[in-house]
Every structure is written in C-alpha cells, then in structure tokens.
Design a protein around this motif. Structure first.
Motif, short mmCIF file in Angstrom:
data_model
loop_
_atom_site.label_atom_id
_atom_site.label_comp_id
_atom_site.label_asym_id
_atom_site.label_seq_id
_atom_site.Cartn_x
_atom_site.Cartn_y
_atom_site.Cartn_z
N UNK A 384 0.82 -1.22 0.00
CA UNK A 384 0.00 0.00 0.00
C UNK A 384 0.85 1.26 0.00
N UNK A 385 0.24 2.31 -0.55
CA UNK A 385 0.78 3.66 -0.52
C UNK A 385 -0.33 4.56 0.01
N UNK A 386 -0.48 4.62 1.35
CA UNK A 386 -1.62 5.34 1.93
C UNK A 386 -1.43 6.85 1.85
N UNK A 387 -2.49 7.62 2.11
CA UNK A 387 -2.35 9.09 2.16
C UNK A 387 -1.34 9.48 3.23
N UNK A 388 -0.51 10.49 2.93
CA UNK A 388 0.56 10.88 3.84
C UNK A 388 0.15 11.96 4.84
N UNK A 389 -0.94 12.63 4.61
CA UNK A 389 -1.23 13.84 5.37
C UNK A 389 -1.26 13.57 6.87
N UNK A 390 -0.58 14.44 7.65
CA UNK A 390 -0.59 14.32 9.10
C UNK A 390 -0.17 12.93 9.53
N UNK A 391 -1.02 12.28 10.33
CA UNK A 391 -0.75 10.90 10.75
C UNK A 391 -1.89 9.98 10.34
N UNK A 392 -2.61 10.37 9.28
CA UNK A 392 -3.73 9.54 8.84
C UNK A 392 -3.27 8.18 8.33
N UNK A 415 5.84 8.28 4.81
CA UNK A 415 6.77 9.40 4.97
C UNK A 415 7.82 9.05 6.01
N UNK A 416 9.02 9.59 5.86
CA UNK A 416 10.10 9.27 6.78
C UNK A 416 9.77 9.65 8.21
N UNK A 417 8.93 10.65 8.39
CA UNK A 417 8.55 11.05 9.75
C UNK A 417 7.83 9.94 10.49
N UNK A 418 7.19 9.02 9.76
CA UNK A 418 6.51 7.90 10.42
C UNK A 418 7.49 7.10 11.25
N UNK A 419 8.72 6.98 10.77
CA UNK A 419 9.74 6.19 11.47
C UNK A 419 10.58 7.06 12.40
N UNK A 420 11.04 8.23 11.89
CA UNK A 420 12.02 9.01 12.62
C UNK A 420 11.41 9.95 13.66
N UNK A 421 10.12 10.28 13.54
CA UNK A 421 9.49 11.21 14.48
C UNK A 421 8.33 10.57 15.25
N UNK A 422 7.37 10.02 14.48
CA UNK A 422 6.12 9.58 15.11
C UNK A 422 6.28 8.25 15.84
N UNK A 423 6.78 7.24 15.17
CA UNK A 423 7.04 5.95 15.80
C UNK A 423 5.82 5.21 16.29
N UNK A 424 4.65 5.47 15.70
CA UNK A 424 3.44 4.79 16.16
C UNK A 424 3.31 3.38 15.60
N UNK A 426 5.21 -0.13 14.44
CA UNK A 426 6.45 -0.88 14.67
C UNK A 426 6.61 -1.96 13.61
N UNK A 427 7.81 -2.06 13.10
CA UNK A 427 8.12 -3.06 12.10
C UNK A 427 9.52 -2.84 11.56
N UNK A 428 9.84 -3.47 10.44
CA UNK A 428 11.15 -3.32 9.82
C UNK A 428 11.10 -2.15 8.83
N UNK A 429 12.04 -1.23 8.96
CA UNK A 429 12.04 0.00 8.16
C UNK A 429 13.20 0.01 7.17
N UNK A 430 12.93 0.49 5.94
CA UNK A 430 13.96 0.75 4.95
C UNK A 430 13.75 2.13 4.37
N UNK A 431 14.82 2.94 4.34
CA UNK A 431 14.74 4.24 3.69
C UNK A 431 14.67 4.08 2.18
N UNK A 432 13.89 4.92 1.53
CA UNK A 432 13.92 5.03 0.08
C UNK A 432 14.88 6.16 -0.30
N UNK A 433 15.47 6.11 -1.50
CA UNK A 433 16.41 7.17 -1.89
C UNK A 433 15.74 8.55 -1.88
N UNK A 434 16.56 9.56 -1.65
CA UNK A 434 16.08 10.94 -1.67
C UNK A 434 15.42 11.23 -3.02
#
Length: 456
Positions: A384-392, A415-424, A426-434
C-alpha cells in the motif's frame, strides 16, 4: 600569433564533432604511428640490416583501446564543459566515475539524455545533492517536521567515522561532500587543495580546523607570501583519537542547511500537520485521501521487500499465486506490477475516476473509502501507498492489517517522519532514496515499513 587572445570556448557540438572525427580516424592514426616507428627503426640501420631495436619499450596500440579512451575522454570533456561537478550530487558524481570505466557511445542524443536534466533545472539537482548528503549523515535530516523554516531540531554537528584511521579516505570523502553540497547551494567554489592543507595542518598541531575564510598555511613551494583567504564555509572540524571527526556548523551555516532542505522538501509538507491545528470537517476527507502515485522504482522496491516474487522466473514447481490487497490503489500502478509477477490482486479506491482507470486495465477494484470497508482476514499480503497527510497513514495501516491472514505480510510506503518522528507503527524500516517521489510531484522523504501479522 597573439598569445593573449581569448580562446574560443568549445560547445557541446564541437566536442561531439571532434569525437566523431577522431573515432573515424583511429585506424589511420594507428597506422601513422606504426609507420613512424618503422621509419625510426630504419633510420638506425644500414640496408635494413637488423642489429637491435632502436625503440626500446615501444607501445603497441589497439584500435578498441583507443576507441574506448576516446569515449571516456569525450564524456569527461562534456562533463567539464557543462560544469556538472557544480550541479550533480556526490552520488551522481561517483556513478559517472564508474560509468567512465566503460562509457556508452558519445552522441548528441545520449549527451542530452545524460546531462540535459542537470542543465534544464540545475537548482533541483543542487538541492537534491544537499539532501542526499545530509540524510546520509544523520536521520534527523530525513524529518520534514525538523526542516521547516523556524523549527529547531537539526543537529548542530555531524560525526564522520573513519576520518583519521587507515580508512580515513571515507571520512574525508564525506567531509568533501558536505562542503561541496553547501558550496553548490551558496554559489561558492568547490573544496580545493588549500582547504585540505589547512585542515591537516590544524590537526597535526592538535587544533580544530576552522573553515571561516582564513587563509591556508603558506605552502613552502609557493611564491606567494600572503595567500588569499579561503571561502567561508562556517564549519569547524575536530578530530578525535578514535579515528572519528565531528563537523560543527556555525549558526548561519545551519540556517542555510535548513533553508535548502525546506526548499527541496517544500514549505507545505503533505505529512507535516501544523502543530495545534485540526483539519476542519470540510477538508478532513480530501486531505485524508491525498494522492501521490507510486513511481516504478518505488514499486519494485516495495514488492521486493514484501516478497512478491515473479512467478514467471520459476521453471519448476512455482509457488501458488499470492492473494494481495492494495488499499487506496489509485489508478492501479502497483496492481499492474503485482499482476505482471503472476499474483492475484484486489484494489480499493475512493476516487471514482482513478478506480475507473484501474478497472479499465482489467483490475478488480472496489470504489469505496477504504477506512469504511469491513475487514476480512483473507489476504496473504498487503502492499500500500496510503495518504501521507498528518498521521492519517496510521489509521490506514492498522485497518489494512485486519485484512491479513495470520502470518501475512504488509508493506507500506510511508513518509520518513513515520519512522524518525512519530514511531506509532512498529516493524522493519527501509529508507527510500532521496527524491523517490519526485516524478509524482513531491520530494517528501519516504521509506518502506514491513509488518508481519502474528500467526494464530
């Protein structure tokens, strides 16, 4: 001849024309060389009577080696003429260096495809290079909420490992990338030899190296008694005994980093909700269903992470096709790739027009708001590629997990903030290229999250 006359600057077409002429002349040039060598040998003999070779260590030139060298030289000349080193990111420069080992044919079409994007929008590439450099150094630079103008939180220093060890070239390369990324943004000269000398001299004396516009130490081989001041980088480099170095940024340099990242990521960020501001009832749904289509490289990485293997590659005993759900499937781009790999996929899409596009490609799509669909745990995977707005995105991912059978796998683009800021989540994370979503119209930093549902 007037030696002070200004030389005519070569154009891209001049370089390609010279390449074409010399490529066509390779065999003739080699023959001329061979003839000249023969003439020298004959000049050292009487009546052609051989005694010993006159030419010692004569080089034998092969046409294919000369043609390969011409290609590499032509590409390098174009690179220099277009000043790509002032535009391209550090990663792109390294890629170009590797390409020079066996470069493609030099044509105007190939040159335009390779260097055209840099020349058409140089600032976008400069900003991307700066973002790549800093996100590689510290995860804090991947967070949108920390790079908006006026927001505090960017680290005032970065750590370069292996700076003073046997493998010190790694740390020095990273320092060069930092300096050059900021130099390109500020319109300063790229890092030069004198700056390395200043840094090395300071560290040999046990001092911090300060790049604040002071001149480099006097070179014993130089005729200049008073060297010119170096560019003011607004950085201090401190080396430690463990082989690491810390780069400290002056306040103005930190502001420039902040401004550059904010410009690249965008002031209005799809995943950064203003603090203390709640979406009104009239806009909540539209923002909740914000749409950015998934570029092909992102799709490929997501399916590989999820384990959506290409069944066409199995010659014997292929596994059964997986049952895969794509919530908020848009126009079906992820579904296209899943189907191509031989799996069964079902989509849900709120926007009637995009749902119709996906159905027009033969996909099975339900037109509905995914969050309002009752969950049935009947799928092996969710991609999935869910909507990014806020924390929806949190609501979308948690609801999607309910559609998985026990042991099933969910992979979500986030969005990267899901992992680096919000942290709600939990799972295995991989960064995508800039800039992975640049083709879709946003530079939002992104990554992939994989969650496996517990087996029953």
């Amino acid at each position: 001849m007037n030696m002070n006359a200004i030389a005519k600057q070569s154009t891209v077409l001049d370089i390609i024309d010279e390449y074409d002429r010399k490529t066509a002349n390779v065999e003739a040039a080699i023959k001329a060389y061979d003839d000249a060598c023969t003439a020298i040998e004959m000049a050292g003999t009487i009546m052609g009577t051989y005694v010993e070779p006159v030419l010692r260590g004569r080089a034998y030139v092969h046409a294919r080696d000369m043609q390969k060298n011409l290609r590499a030289s032509g590409w390098k000349a174009l690179y220099n003429r277009c000043q790509i080193d002032r535009i391209a990111s550090a990663k792109d420069k390294k890629l170009f260096e590797r390409t020079l080992a066996d470069p493609p044919e030099l044509t105007f079409e190939n040159a335009k495809a390779t260097f055209g994007p840099y020349l058409e929008n140089p600032r976008a590439h400069i900003l991307r290079g700066l973002a790549e450099t800093f996100t590689d150094l510290d995860p804090a630079y991947k967070s949108h909420s920390k790079v908006k103008i006026g927001v505090k939180g960017l680290p005032k220093r970065v750590i370069l490992s292996s700076y003073g060890s046997h493998y010190g070239a790694f740390g020095r390369d990273k320092l060069r990338d930092i300096v050059n990324a900021l130099a390109a943004y500020r319109g300063q000269p790229l890092m030069g030899h004198d700056e390395y000398r200043l840094i090395d001299a300071a560290h040999r004396n046990g001092e911090d190296a300060v790049l604040d516009g002071r001149p480099a130490p006097v070179d014993r081989y130089s005729q200049d008694e008073e060297p010119e001041p170096l560019p003011n980088r607004g950085m201090t480099i401190r080396r430690f005994g463990n082989g690491n170095a810390h780069v400290f940024f002056a306040p103005e340099t930190l502001k420039d980093i902040n401004r550059a990242l904010a410009e690249f990521y965008g002031e209005v960020l799809p995943d950064a909700e203003p603090e203390g501001v709640k979406p009104s009832a009239s806009t909540a749904v539209s923002k909740d269903l914000q749409f950015y289509w998934s570029p092909q490289e992102v799709i490929d990485r997501a399916l590989e992470f999820a384990g959506v293997y290409d069944l066409r590659e199995w010659r014997h005993n292929p596994p059964d096709p997986s049952r895969i759900l794509e919530p908020s499937c848009g126009d079906g781009r992820i579904m296209d790739a899943i189907r191509e790999r031989g799996h069964r996929v079902f989509g849900i899409e709120y926007h009637a027009g995009r749902a119709a596009e996906a159905r027009g490609k033969g996909h099975n799509v339900l037109t509905a708001n995914f969050l309002e669909c009752p969950a049935k745990p009947e799928y092996d995977m969710v991609v999935m590629n869910p909507p990014f707005y806020g924390r929806h995105y949190v609501k979308h991912v948690r609801h999607a997990l309910e559609f998985l059978e026990p042991g099933g796998v969910l992979v979500s683009i986030l969005p990267a903030t899901a992992h680096y800021d919000h942290g709600e989540l939990k799972g295995e994370w991989r960064d995508l290229p800039v800039g992975s979503f640049a083709p879709a119209g946003t530079n939002v930093p992104t990554g992939l999250l994989k969650i496996r549902k517990e087996a029953a």
